[in-house]
Design an enzyme around this catalytic site. Structure first.
Site, PDB file in Angstrom:
ATOM      1  N   GLU A  82       7.986  69.183 -25.049  1.00  0.00           N
ATOM      2  CA  GLU A  82       6.747  68.617 -25.623  1.00  0.00           C
ATOM      3  C   GLU A  82       6.665  67.105 -25.388  1.00  0.00           C
ATOM      4  O   GLU A  82       7.647  66.487 -24.956  1.00  0.00           O
ATOM      5  CB  GLU A  82       6.667  68.911 -27.128  1.00  0.00           C
ATOM      6  CG  GLU A  82       7.850  68.318 -27.893  1.00  0.00           C
ATOM      7  CD  GLU A  82       7.502  67.871 -29.305  1.00  0.00           C
ATOM      8  OE1 GLU A  82       6.437  67.254 -29.494  1.00  0.00           O
ATOM      9  OE2 GLU A  82       8.326  68.107 -30.207  1.00  0.00           O
ATOM     10  N   LYS A  89      -2.409  62.946 -30.938  1.00  0.00           N
ATOM     11  CA  LYS A  89      -1.372  63.947 -31.157  1.00  0.00           C
ATOM     12  C   LYS A  89      -2.088  65.290 -31.257  1.00  0.00           C
ATOM     13  O   LYS A  89      -2.867  65.505 -32.187  1.00  0.00           O
ATOM     14  CB  LYS A  89      -0.687  63.537 -32.467  1.00  0.00           C
ATOM     15  CG  LYS A  89       0.369  64.424 -33.002  1.00  0.00           C
ATOM     16  CD  LYS A  89       0.923  63.813 -34.310  1.00  0.00           C
ATOM     17  CE  LYS A  89       1.532  64.903 -35.156  1.00  0.00           C
ATOM     18  NZ  LYS A  89       1.933  64.434 -36.490  1.00  0.00           N
ATOM     19  N   VAL A 100       4.440  70.567 -31.033  1.00  0.00           N
ATOM     20  CA  VAL A 100       5.064  71.877 -30.806  1.00  0.00           C
ATOM     21  C   VAL A 100       3.978  72.949 -30.686  1.00  0.00           C
ATOM     22  O   VAL A 100       4.037  73.811 -29.808  1.00  0.00           O
ATOM     23  CB  VAL A 100       6.058  72.203 -31.938  1.00  0.00           C
ATOM     24  CG1 VAL A 100       6.503  73.659 -31.879  1.00  0.00           C
ATOM     25  CG2 VAL A 100       7.267  71.274 -31.858  1.00  0.00           C
ATOM     26  N   ASP A 108      -0.906  70.868 -46.726  1.00  0.00           N
ATOM     27  CA  ASP A 108      -0.494  70.392 -45.408  1.00  0.00           C
ATOM     28  C   ASP A 108       0.658  71.239 -44.871  1.00  0.00           C
ATOM     29  O   ASP A 108       1.806  71.087 -45.278  1.00  0.00           O
ATOM     30  CB  ASP A 108      -0.091  68.916 -45.487  1.00  0.00           C
ATOM     31  CG  ASP A 108       0.125  68.294 -44.113  1.00  0.00           C
ATOM     32  OD1 ASP A 108       0.036  69.023 -43.108  1.00  0.00           O
ATOM     33  OD2 ASP A 108       0.377  67.072 -44.050  1.00  0.00           O
ATOM     34  N   SER A 112       2.089  72.508 -41.104  1.00  0.00           N
ATOM     35  CA  SER A 112       1.921  72.220 -39.678  1.00  0.00           C
ATOM     36  C   SER A 112       1.383  73.421 -38.908  1.00  0.00           C
ATOM     37  O   SER A 112       1.777  74.566 -39.163  1.00  0.00           O
ATOM     38  CB  SER A 112       3.265  71.820 -39.087  1.00  0.00           C
ATOM     39  OG  SER A 112       3.128  71.624 -37.693  1.00  0.00           O
ATOM     40  N   ASP A 170       2.282  74.087 -36.185  1.00  0.00           N
ATOM     41  CA  ASP A 170       3.438  74.627 -35.449  1.00  0.00           C
ATOM     42  C   ASP A 170       3.755  76.044 -35.945  1.00  0.00           C
ATOM     43  O   ASP A 170       4.154  76.915 -35.160  1.00  0.00           O
ATOM     44  CB  ASP A 170       4.684  73.757 -35.660  1.00  0.00           C
ATOM     45  CG  ASP A 170       4.568  72.384 -35.003  1.00  0.00           C
ATOM     46  OD1 ASP A 170       3.543  72.126 -34.352  1.00  0.00           O
ATOM     47  OD2 ASP A 170       5.499  71.584 -35.168  1.00  0.00           O
ATOM     48  N   LYS A 211      11.853  69.188 -39.288  1.00  0.00           N
ATOM     49  CA  LYS A 211      12.100  67.811 -39.721  1.00  0.00           C
ATOM     50  C   LYS A 211      12.371  67.817 -41.223  1.00  0.00           C
ATOM     51  O   LYS A 211      11.612  68.412 -41.990  1.00  0.00           O
ATOM     52  CB  LYS A 211      10.865  66.955 -39.432  1.00  0.00           C
ATOM     53  CG  LYS A 211      10.626  66.775 -37.966  1.00  0.00           C
ATOM     54  CD  LYS A 211       9.237  66.305 -37.717  1.00  0.00           C
ATOM     55  CE  LYS A 211       8.230  67.358 -38.142  1.00  0.00           C
ATOM     56  NZ  LYS A 211       6.850  66.921 -37.982  1.00  0.00           N
TER      57      LYS A 211
HETATM   58  N1  PSU Z   1      10.097  66.152 -34.615  1.00  0.00           N
HETATM   59  C1  PSU Z   1      10.454  64.865 -34.420  1.00  0.00           C
HETATM   60  N2  PSU Z   1       9.517  63.979 -34.054  1.00  0.00           N
HETATM   61  C2  PSU Z   1       8.228  64.365 -33.862  1.00  0.00           C
HETATM   62  C3  PSU Z   1       7.861  65.710 -34.048  1.00  0.00           C
HETATM   63  C4  PSU Z   1       8.827  66.573 -34.428  1.00  0.00           C
HETATM   64  O1  PSU Z   1      11.599  64.496 -34.584  1.00  0.00           O
HETATM   65  O2  PSU Z   1       7.416  63.518 -33.523  1.00  0.00           O
HETATM   66  C5  PSU Z   1       6.447  66.143 -33.778  1.00  0.00           C
HETATM   67  C6  PSU Z   1       6.406  67.487 -33.065  1.00  0.00           C
HETATM   68  O3  PSU Z   1       5.582  67.371 -31.941  1.00  0.00           O
HETATM   69  C7  PSU Z   1       5.815  68.431 -34.080  1.00  0.00           C
HETATM   70  C8  PSU Z   1       4.899  67.510 -34.850  1.00  0.00           C
HETATM   71  O4  PSU Z   1       5.120  69.480 -33.490  1.00  0.00           O
HETATM   72  O5  PSU Z   1       5.691  66.330 -34.983  1.00  0.00           O
HETATM   73  C9  PSU Z   1       4.460  68.094 -36.168  1.00  0.00           C
HETATM   74  O6  PSU Z   1       3.488  67.284 -36.728  1.00  0.00           O
HETATM   75  P1  PSU Z   1       2.663  67.780 -38.006  1.00  0.00           P
HETATM   76  O7  PSU Z   1       3.656  67.853 -39.120  1.00  0.00           O
HETATM   77  O8  PSU Z   1       1.615  66.703 -38.221  1.00  0.00           O
HETATM   78  O9  PSU Z   1       2.054  69.097 -37.650  1.00  0.00           O
HETATM   79 MN    MN Z   2      -0.077  68.399 -40.941  1.00  0.00          MN
END
Ligand code: PSU
Ligand code: MN
Length: 304
Positions: free
Chosen positions: A26, A87, A107, A139, A141, A143, A160
């Site tokens: 990614e 993003k 992701v 919230d 993700s 993903d 994470k």
């Molecule tokens: N893990 C990391 N750094 C990141 C991400 C994941 O250590 O930047 C990114 C990945 O691309 C993941 C995204 O898909 O953060 C998820 O963001 P959100 O929680 O806003 O969906």
């Molecule tokens: Mn989100």
């Protein structure tokens, strides 16, 4: 198999046509998850780790309104140099394509592209999941939505740990996405090897892991798989530093009212600052190791 506005690089297309091992990577982690030039540097090292394992890396991102599967180093640099590069997840993906601009794929968006390109293995750092406080903010993700829709194996160091990990694990179960521990018993906590959440399935052998992945696909569920590979022991963050950075980041996000897509990059940046970059070192180490394991797994799957 392809979707609109997607372009597959020649070396990737050749490998796929020959049923050789390919690993998707990614770009959000490069542009939003790490400072530069470390982001670009680690992306090259991940590609090298995939190649060293005998697989072809396919770094995915959006340039000029095209979904590019297999960005060159120069193209990745131009993506990282794009100011305020968006993003992309499943919901803002199409609008970014018609705007003909650049975008880094999270992701979720990478899973979509990888699946439609015919790539079955993907390496990243940590997936997104259920955020803390999601019972109020909702919230979660995308993903997780993507993992529930695309049969791709995602090699990662868990989710994470800024997230609500117990609820993330619960949600994966609900969605029918197995978590296979690779040489670990617990769901990893990204910078830490263990979250204390026990996994149902552990595999110590790649061939057995590959068999379990094929067995899952054989059920025809259509869902992906999380392959959990903890950060290498030598690079694990010590518990005190980890707790301090995490709690500080959580407090700041709450007090500043940071929301939605901003939460993850904001917290990562905050934690980088307060740990003097220790977090970045651990992040880089786990990304490289996940790329290596993904490369080996893709080879095992291709040879089966
Ligand atoms: N893990 C990391 N750094 C990141 C991400 C994941 O250590 O930047 C990114 C990945 O691309 C993941 C995204 O898909 O953060 C998820 O963001 P959100 O929680 O806003 O969906
Ligand atoms: Mn989100």
């Amino acid at each position: 198999m392809s979707i609109e506005r997607m372009q597959i690089a020649v070396d990737v297309a050749r490998a796929l046509a020959a049923h050789r091992a390919v690993v998707a990577l990614e770009t959000t982690v490069v542009t939003h998850g790490l400072p530069q030039p470390q982001g670009l540097h680690v992306s090259r090292e991940m590609e090298a780790a995939v190649a060293a394992a005998g697989a072809v890396p396919a770094t995915i991102g959006v340039l000029g309104g095209q979904i590019r599967v297999g960005l060159t180093g120069d193209e990745l640099e131009s993506l990282a140099a794009t100011p305020d590069v968006p993003k992309l997840n499943l919901s803002n993906f199409a609008a970014a394509l018609v705007a003909r601009g650049a975008g880094s794929t999270t992701v979720s968006a990478t899973l979509l592209a990888a699946h439609h390109a015919g790539i079955g293995v993907f390496a990243t750092g940590g997936i997104g999941g259920v955020h803390r406080g999601a019972s109020v903010t909702d919230d979660v993700s995308s993903d997780l939505t993507a993992l529930a829709r695309f049969p791709v194996a995602v090699v990662c160091s868990g989710a994470k740990s800024i997230l609500d990990l117990p609820r993330t694990v619960e949600r994966l179960e609900t969605l029918g996405v197995p978590i296979y521990g690779y040489r670990c018993d617990d769901f990893p906590a990204f910078w830490r090897r263990s979250s204390g959440l026990r996994l149902d399935q552990r595999f110590d052998d790649l061939a057995q892991l590959a068999e379990a992945i094929r067995a899952h696909y054989g059920l025809g569920l259509g869902t992906g798989i999380v392959v959990a590979n903890p950060v290498p022991e030598a690079d694990e963050l010590d518990e005190e530093t980890y707790e301090r950075a995490l709690n500080g980041a959580l407090e700041t996000v709450a007090s500043q009212g940071i929301r939605g897509r901003e939460v993850t990059p904001y917290m990562l940046e905050f934690m980088q600052m307060v740990t003097g970059g220790q977090i970045v070192d651990a992040n880089i180490a786990l990304l490289k190791d996940n790329a290596r394991v993904a490369g080996e797994l893709a080879v095992a799957l291709a040879n089966a």
